[in-house]
Design an enzyme around this catalytic site. Structure first.
Site, short mmCIF file in Angstrom:
data_model
loop_
_atom_site.label_atom_id
_atom_site.label_comp_id
_atom_site.label_asym_id
_atom_site.label_seq_id
_atom_site.Cartn_x
_atom_site.Cartn_y
_atom_site.Cartn_z
N ARG A 131 -7.36 -49.07 20.84
CA ARG A 131 -7.81 -50.28 21.52
C ARG A 131 -7.85 -51.42 20.50
O ARG A 131 -7.62 -51.21 19.32
CB ARG A 131 -9.20 -50.04 22.15
CG ARG A 131 -10.12 -49.28 21.19
CD ARG A 131 -11.54 -49.63 21.28
NE ARG A 131 -11.79 -51.04 20.99
CZ ARG A 131 -11.81 -51.57 19.77
NH1 ARG A 131 -11.59 -50.85 18.67
NH2 ARG A 131 -12.05 -52.86 19.61
N GLY A 132 -8.17 -52.63 21.00
CA GLY A 132 -8.15 -53.81 20.13
C GLY A 132 -6.76 -54.42 20.22
O GLY A 132 -5.76 -53.70 20.11
N ALA A 133 -6.71 -55.74 20.44
CA ALA A 133 -5.42 -56.38 20.77
C ALA A 133 -4.29 -56.07 19.78
O ALA A 133 -3.23 -55.59 20.18
CB ALA A 133 -5.64 -57.88 20.93
N ASN A 166 -11.73 -62.78 25.35
CA ASN A 166 -12.16 -61.71 24.42
C ASN A 166 -13.18 -60.86 25.17
O ASN A 166 -13.50 -61.12 26.34
CB ASN A 166 -12.77 -62.33 23.15
CG ASN A 166 -13.03 -61.28 22.09
OD1 ASN A 166 -12.13 -60.49 21.76
ND2 ASN A 166 -14.24 -61.20 21.57
N LYS A 167 -13.66 -59.81 24.50
CA LYS A 167 -14.58 -58.86 25.12
C LYS A 167 -15.68 -59.56 25.91
O LYS A 167 -16.24 -60.55 25.46
CB LYS A 167 -15.20 -57.99 24.01
CG LYS A 167 -16.21 -56.96 24.47
CD LYS A 167 -15.70 -56.04 25.55
CE LYS A 167 -14.43 -55.31 25.18
NZ LYS A 167 -13.77 -54.65 26.34
N ARG A 222 -2.82 -52.07 30.18
CA ARG A 222 -3.96 -52.99 30.02
C ARG A 222 -3.39 -54.41 30.05
O ARG A 222 -2.54 -54.75 29.23
CB ARG A 222 -4.70 -52.74 28.69
CG ARG A 222 -5.37 -51.36 28.64
CD ARG A 222 -6.40 -51.28 27.52
NE ARG A 222 -7.61 -52.00 27.85
CZ ARG A 222 -8.58 -52.26 26.97
NH1 ARG A 222 -8.47 -51.87 25.72
NH2 ARG A 222 -9.67 -52.92 27.34
N GLN A 234 -18.42 -50.58 21.85
CA GLN A 234 -17.51 -50.69 20.70
C GLN A 234 -18.27 -51.21 19.46
O GLN A 234 -17.91 -50.89 18.33
CB GLN A 234 -16.36 -51.65 21.02
CG GLN A 234 -15.34 -51.11 22.00
CD GLN A 234 -15.66 -51.52 23.43
OE1 GLN A 234 -16.82 -51.70 23.78
NE2 GLN A 234 -14.64 -51.66 24.26
N ASP A 274 -8.32 -61.54 22.60
CA ASP A 274 -7.25 -60.76 23.24
C ASP A 274 -6.10 -61.63 23.69
O ASP A 274 -4.95 -61.19 23.72
CB ASP A 274 -7.82 -59.96 24.42
CG ASP A 274 -8.49 -58.70 23.90
OD1 ASP A 274 -9.63 -58.80 23.43
OD2 ASP A 274 -7.83 -57.63 23.90
O1 MRU Z 1 -11.57 -53.29 25.30
P1 MRU Z 1 -11.25 -53.38 23.84
O2 MRU Z 1 -12.14 -52.52 23.00
O3 MRU Z 1 -9.79 -53.17 23.56
O4 MRU Z 1 -11.59 -54.88 23.47
C1 MRU Z 1 -11.33 -55.34 22.18
C2 MRU Z 1 -11.76 -56.74 21.97
O5 MRU Z 1 -12.23 -57.43 22.84
C3 MRU Z 1 -11.51 -57.32 20.60
O6 MRU Z 1 -12.46 -58.29 20.30
C4 MRU Z 1 -10.12 -57.98 20.59
O7 MRU Z 1 -9.14 -57.11 21.06
C5 MRU Z 1 -9.74 -58.43 19.23
S1 MRU Z 1 -9.44 -57.06 18.16
C6 MRU Z 1 -9.00 -57.62 16.65
#
Ligand code: MRU
Length: 342
Positions: free
Chosen positions: A48-50, A242-243, A86, A191, A232
């Site tokens: 996970r994470g962009a 973002n999250k 996603r 997370q 994201d």
């Molecule tokens: O749902 P996730 O855990 O993939 O969400 C991740 C985030 O929102 C991060 O802040 C974002 O992807 C940036 S990661 C460097």
């Protein structure tokens, strides 16, 4: 300290990923050798994470060529499967499409497979370099001797390098500039509590965990000098997805006159989205709010509103730290300058 390796590329075979759903209690590594396994790992948030989603997508295309074949139709189908896992992170779709273009420009099956593995390896190396540059550019913005607040997980686990926002925090701390990091737990999938706190512990950086709902009063207390998060997808006007919960943090930061920073590589900008309203937002299952894993705490069938992301309006963002430059408002102009270079 060993660096965290959330994804290991095994050219010709597949990838080995650190299953992030098992952290912090177990460092379980799983091998993914089919497109279906890669898609499942993305949906379940094992990876996970962009930026790491971008890298996983690139590897997914190499795996598709390995597993299914290299003709255009087969690769296009695999690209669609990977992209649809996603919807919000720009990196996943954009990198998969770049991989597809790379494969198309190679002639013959072996050449296409090799080109896709090389593409994935190059992309992984770029993550490391870009994270280091973001760290160097962003660290001077953080409060000297002070504390920052961050949300979700944006560290090595989310990028494959040192991280985006957490990479900036880590760099500032290692430079002796920053003293403390507050991390929100990041409901509902935790997370922050599970992953960011694990990373900060490994770095030996002083850190404090807080419920998402305590962030406003913490900021109001004056103990936080800046808020910094990842992204994201960033629209052409600077609106940033973002999250979920990021928007609330930015609004409270503005209310109390502290800076709110975003750290994200250029690959996260999407100039085809004019503003935040056009960013696709992923909604996750209701069950993730009514419980965690096997544990339930809401009545069966309770309805839940569970967007994985929200959009922070550009007007609330003090600066966006990319690997090339620190962008300041008006973002229409600074984003357009940045993306024209890629
Ligand atoms: O749902 P996730 O855990 O993939 O969400 C991740 C985030 O929102 C991060 O802040 C974002 O992807 C940036 S990661 C460097």
């Amino acid at each position: 300290m060993d660096e965290i390796e959330p994804l290991r590329i095994m050219p010709g075979t597949g990838i080995e990923v650190l299953d992030q759903t098992a952290l912090p209690f177990e460092e379980r590594r799983v091998v993914l050798a089919t497109v279906e396994e890669v898609c499942e790992a993305i949906r379940a948030l094992r990876v996970r994470g962009a930026p790491l989603l971008g890298l996983t997508g690139a590897c997914g295309m190499a795996i598709a060529a390995q597993e299914r074949g290299t003709d255009d139709g087969t690769l296009e189908l695999a690209a669609n499967e990977l992209i649809s896992t996603r919807p919000t992170a720009t990196d996943l779709g954009a990198v998969v499409l770049r991989a597809l273009t790379t494969a198309r420009s190679a002639a013959g099956s072996d050449a296409r497979r090799d080109a896709l593995w090389d593409f994935a390896l190059d992309y992984a190396r770029a993550r490391q370099d870009e994270d280091r540059s973001m760290g160097e550019l962003g660290a001077p913005l953080l409060p000297v001797g002070g504390a920052v607040l961050t949300h979700c997980n944006t560290g090595a686990l989310a990028t494959g390098g040192i991280g985006s926002a957490l990479g900036v925090i880590r760099t500032a701390w290692q430079q002796g500039r920053l003293a403390h990091c507050y991390a929100t737990e990041t409901r509902p999938l935790l997370q922050g509590a599970r992953l960011t706190m694990w990373e900060l512990d490994r770095l030996r950086m002083p850190a404090t965990l807080l419920p998402d709902t305590a962030a406003a009063s913490l900021i109001a207390s004056g103990r936080v000098g800046a808020v910094i998060t990842g992204a994201d997808r960033i629209a052409a006007n600077g609106d940033t997805a973002n999250k979920v919960g990021t928007y609330a943090l930015a609004a409270v930061a503005a209310r109390h006159d502290i800076p709110f920073f975003i750290a994200a590589p250029t690959s996260t900008f999407d100039p085809s989205c004019p503003d935040g309203a056009t960013i696709p937002i992923e909604f996750r299952p209701e069950a993730e709010v009514g419980g965690f894993g096997e544990q339930r705490w809401s009545p069966a069938g309770a309805a839940a509103y569970n967007p994985a992301f929200d959009v922070t309006p550009a007007a609330l963002i003090t600066a966006i730290i990319s690997e090339q430059a620190v962008l300041r408002p008006p973002y229409g102009a600074s984003v357009s300058r940045l993306v024209s270079k890629r």
